[in-house]
Design an enzyme around this catalytic site. Structure first.
Site, mmCIF file in Angstrom:
data_model
loop_
_atom_site.group_PDB
_atom_site.id
_atom_site.type_symbol
_atom_site.label_atom_id
_atom_site.label_comp_id
_atom_site.label_asym_id
_atom_site.label_seq_id
_atom_site.Cartn_x
_atom_site.Cartn_y
_atom_site.Cartn_z
ATOM 1 N N PRO A 378 -1.845 -0.171 3.084
ATOM 2 C CA PRO A 378 -2.201 -1.329 2.104
ATOM 3 C C PRO A 378 -3.301 -2.226 2.724
ATOM 4 O O PRO A 378 -3.615 -2.088 4.036
ATOM 5 C CB PRO A 378 -0.983 -2.066 1.772
ATOM 6 C CG PRO A 378 0.151 -1.094 2.222
ATOM 7 C CD PRO A 378 -0.371 -0.247 3.475
ATOM 8 N N PRO A 379 -4.000 -2.957 2.066
ATOM 9 C CA PRO A 379 -4.963 -3.933 2.583
ATOM 10 C C PRO A 379 -4.171 -4.885 3.501
ATOM 11 O O PRO A 379 -3.110 -5.395 3.231
ATOM 12 C CB PRO A 379 -5.517 -4.655 1.368
ATOM 13 C CG PRO A 379 -5.330 -3.567 0.204
ATOM 14 C CD PRO A 379 -3.940 -3.120 0.705
ATOM 15 N N THR A 384 -8.821 -1.305 9.965
ATOM 16 C CA THR A 384 -10.127 -1.276 10.547
ATOM 17 C C THR A 384 -10.301 -2.000 12.074
ATOM 18 O O THR A 384 -10.563 -1.613 12.797
ATOM 19 C CB THR A 384 -10.943 -2.306 9.812
ATOM 20 O OG1 THR A 384 -11.071 -1.730 8.364
ATOM 21 C CG2 THR A 384 -12.406 -2.337 10.421
ATOM 22 N N SER A 694 8.743 7.184 -11.783
ATOM 23 C CA SER A 694 9.990 6.852 -10.810
ATOM 24 C C SER A 694 10.829 5.577 -11.716
ATOM 25 O O SER A 694 11.726 5.081 -10.936
ATOM 26 C CB SER A 694 9.447 5.961 -9.435
ATOM 27 O OG SER A 694 8.768 4.996 -9.768
ATOM 28 N N LYS A 737 8.890 0.955 -0.861
ATOM 29 C CA LYS A 737 9.890 0.379 -1.897
ATOM 30 C C LYS A 737 10.824 -0.269 -1.435
ATOM 31 O O LYS A 737 11.574 -1.294 -1.537
ATOM 32 C CB LYS A 737 10.329 1.660 -2.848
ATOM 33 C CG LYS A 737 9.294 2.037 -3.730
ATOM 34 C CD LYS A 737 9.802 3.262 -4.485
ATOM 35 C CE LYS A 737 8.549 3.748 -5.677
ATOM 36 N NZ LYS A 737 9.075 5.118 -6.290
#
Length: 815
Positions: A378-379, A384, A694, A737
């Site tokens: 995820p961001p 980076t 799901s 999750k």
């Protein structure tokens, strides 16, 4: 009037002039007329064009009044150089304006006649027009035998210049060559022929006629020699080219001029030799040398001014600037590298472990191809920045390019040299910037590549990111193989589904999951808070941030898998402190809940438990998004209507199928929906698209809760795909999750039995306070969802099993 007739009248006028002292008065102060690129001699007539409005008005007044002027040459006459006392010669000629003719609006043509040689002694006025105090100079204009000889030779030179079409003044030169009077010939020739102003001024300033003629004769002889040489060059060049190649003709003229001057192509040869020596020192591969030698031979036969010369020279400069053998030594001290990585980033064990493995193998086997990793997560989780940290730890140069939105293949592989403005692709350009053949190269946002009519950049990356091929990577601009096998490639992505299969097959996927509350707390304490304190100029200040305050910000002001928003919120708090310090406050600042409310405002995210209501028909599910895991609620209600089912909340096609499947399972249990009613299923947060299988078990649980009037446990969340027979199938994104459930205060989680293998990737500290239940069928789900009562769902399930047995279908096995 023809040009010939005009010159005859001009020369007749000059020859008829009487002594200036007899014709004109000699005023002490004269208005000054600066001459650009011209000098007027006594007895000469000079045509001029005037376009300056102020000068036009002044000239008209002088002409109407019959006043005389001081005509003097300008030393420098560029567009930016204005006429001033310092910029004009102080020896000139008293003159009279004999004719004024309008040409077009704001432009006139005038004729001035030289009368007497003067000296400008001092400036009287500078505006609106310059005036000066003058004195009148005498001259010896007596002609002796030497003067007549010089005049005769000058007339012959003028005739020769006319035959060679000097400055296209054939008629003028022919007319001048027929003037017998030496004084008139000298004045007319000096005034009207286009040779340098400096030489004309020297002629004006000389006292005797013999001195004047000596200078004039020398100037005419020099112009004749240049013109004869130019004619010779032209004849030589015309034999080598055709008439259509005008540009080439001019270059040939330049070449011939250099040969006559003795310069020739020496400078070009020296440049080519120097270039050749530099290329030899680069230790280029044999295939590259062969291509370069061809270009060196071609460039040696070209003129530097040709466009192809510039193209080839630019290409050779790229070859020179690229590293071919230069490397930086790797830091193979594994404990030191591990220490640097831990200093920069908390946790991230998977990518750190992979880097340690690479360095260990590199230490044992020096000739090792660079790995090609893909950090997926995820961001805000540090993909980076981790790449930059790896480069620092290994001692390699770091190069990063962003691929987000790149849609042109040439961005990766460069343009061919046939195009104007061609240049190499981003990979070769990055290698040039790094200056070594083994940098750490980060290709950011590889999942956001796109393509259009200009090609597919993802396909262009296939060669560069294939360890079996990238030792011979060919950029379209270079057109020679370049070895990328020593480059350490790291790509980053938020999701891998959008990466083309062929490209994904070349990448070693390293998943970076989101952070837990404990992880974020440690990152905030050890990394973010010190960084933001320094960034906001608060180093050395008394600032106390409690762990409880950090947890409060994490829980109620951020909702993310990474820490990017957490860093922003901490920066907002510290900027409030910076404002107080800037006003002179020296107190100790304690960041507690009251301070946080003052700095950040009301709570942005309420606990998920407050959204759960103790009414039937609501179940809590778990979802995966590109930005981490989330919990979602499924709400069911019976409403009047003829439709079988109403689905709202921006469900995708797969999720809609799960809802229809859930309704079919309920009906097969022997509980059909009344004909005048339909089932309405809604997933809140309707502005956010949702899809995937799901939510199957969650939808079934929600409908059973509604039909039986039983409330689902509020500490329970579930995920799993459901089949028509009630079997629970595996799903993806298990760790995300589980993180979302823990973040939201869930203590019990239902997962498919087939996902048991995914629990091994989850740290024990993450599941310490969680109860994870692995199920195989829907009956197990319902038993966990309704533990306190013996609701109708058991009867429904028993009826469902009996119907399956009657149909000859074996019921699913129970745990």
């Amino acid at each position: 009037m023809s040009e010939m007739q005009w010159w005859k009248n001009l020369l007749k006028s000059s020859s008829r002039e009487k002594s200036p002292l007899e014709q004109e008065e000699l005023p002490e102060i004269l208005p000054v007329l600066p001459l650009k690129d011209a000098i007027l001699l006594p007895g000469g007539n000079l045509p001029l064009i005037v376009s300056n409005p102020a000068a036009i008005a002044l000239i008209k007044n002088l002409y109407d009044s019959g006043s005389v002027i001081a005509a003097v040459g300008m030393k420098r006459h560029t567009e930016l150089q204005l006429a001033s006392w310092e910029n004009i010669y102080h020896i000139g000629c008293m003159a009279k304006i004999t004719k004024v003719s309008p040409l077009k609006p704001n432009e006139i043509s005038i004729m001035i006649r030289g009368i007497h040689k003067i000296a400008l002694d001092e400036q009287v006025n500078a505006s609106p027009g310059m005036t000066a105090r003058v004195s009148y100079l005498s001259e010896n204009l007596e002609a002796d035998r030497e003067v007549y000889a010089l005049a005769l030779s000058s007339r012959e030179i003028l005739s020769q210049l006319a035959r060679l079409s000097f400055q296209n003044l054939d008629t003028v030169l022919s007319s001048l060559s027929r003037i017998k009077d030496p004084v008139v010939l000298m004045s007319a020739t000096t005034t009207n022929l286009p040779f340098p102003v400096e030489k004309k001024q020297q002629i004006l300033e000389k006292f005797s006629l013999q001195e004047k003629y000596t200078l004039l004769h020398s100037a005419l002889r020099e112009e004749l020699e240049i013109l004869e040489l130019s004619s010779k060059i032209s004849e030589k060049a015309k034999g080598e080219i055709n008439n259509a190649q005008r540009e080439y003709f001019l270059r040939q003229q330049l070449k011939a001029i250099k040969n006559e001057l003795g310069e020739g192509a020496a400078d070009l040869d020296d440049e080519v030799e120097e270039l050749k020596k530099e290329l030899e020192d680069k230790e280029l591969p044999d295939e590259v040398k062969s291509e370069i030698d061809k270009d060196l031979k071609r460039i040696a036969r070209m003129q530097p001014s040709s466009s192809e010369y510039v193209t080839i020279r630019t290409y050779l400069d790229w070859i020179l600037d690229l590293p071919w053998t230069e490397t930086t030594p790797d830091n193979l001290e594994i404990p030191a590298v591990e220490k640097i990585l831990d200093e920069d980033h908390f946790d991230l064990k998977k990518p750190k472990k992979r880097i340690m493995e690479f360095l260990a193998v590199k230490k044992l086997k020096s000739e090792l191809k660079g790995p090609i990793l893909c950090f997926v997560g995820p961001p805000g989780v540090g993909k980076t920045s981790l790449g930059r940290s790896i480069a620092r730890a290994m001692g390699r140069k770091f190069v990063r390019i962003s691929l987000g939105g790149v849609r042109d293949e040439a961005e990766i592989r460069g343009h061919r040299r046939t195009y104007i403005g061609a240049m190499p692709g981003r990979i070769v350009n990055g290698i040039k910037l790094a200056g070594t053949v083994n940098p750490l190269f980060m290709l950011d946002e590889i999942d956001k590549l796109s393509h259009d009519i200009h090609g597919d950049p993802a396909s262009a990356l296939l060669e560069a990111l294939d360890p079996e091929q990238n030792n011979n990577f060919v950029d379209h601009y270079l057109n020679v193989p370049y070895d990328l096998s020593k480059v350490f490639f790291i790509t980053t992505a938020n999701v891998i589904d959008t990466i083309p299969h062929a490209l994904k097959d070349r990448l070693e996927i390293v998943e970076i999951e989101g952070y837990t509350l404990e992880d974020k707390l440690q990152i905030a304490k050890n990394y973010l808070v010190p960084k933001e304190i320094e960034a906001n100029g608060l180093s050395g200040r008394n600032i106390v941030i409690y762990d409880e305050s950090l947890e409060y910000i994490i829980q109620y002001y951020t909702r993310e898998s990474g820490v990017r928003n957490l860093q922003r919120e901490l920066a907002s708090c510290l900027r409030v402190i910076a404002s107080e310090v800037a006003r002179g406050s020296e107190e100790t600042f304690c960041i507690g809940k009251d301070f946080i409310f003052k700095a950040l405002g009301p709570l942005k995210y309420l606990p998920e438990s407050t959204q759960r209501t103790h009414i039937p028909g609501i179940a809590t599910g778990l979802a995966w998004t590109p930005y981490g895991g989330e919990i979602l609620f499924v709400e069911s209600a019976l409403v009047q209507g003829k439709e079988e089912m109403i689905l709202t909340g921006q469900m995708g096609d797969v999720m809609k199928e799960s809802a229809r499947l859930a309704l079919s399972i309920i009906k097969s249990m022997g509980n059909p929906i009344a004909q005048d009613h339909c089932m309405h299923i809604h997933v809140p947060a309707g502005a956010i698209p949702k899809d995937g299988p799901s939510a199957g078990v969650t939808i079934v649980t929600s409908i059973i809760s509604l039909l039986t009037g039983t409330v689902v446990r509020d500490d329970l969340a579930m995920t799993g795909e459901i089949t028509l027979r009630g079997v629970v199938l595996p799903v993806g994104g298990i760790k995300e999750k589980v993180l979302a459930a823990k973040r939201s205060g869930i203590t019990n989680i239902i997962l498919p039995k087939m996902n048991e293998k995914d629990l091994h990737d989850i740290e024990g500290s993450l599941t310490r306070d969680l109860s994870i239940h692995l199920v195989e069928n829907i009956e197990e789900v319902l038993k966990l969802a309704f533990p306190e009562t013996e609701p109708e769902h058991s009867v429904l399930m028993h009826h469902h099993q009996q119907e399956l047995e009657k149909a000859g279908i074996t019921p699913p096995a129970r745990a």
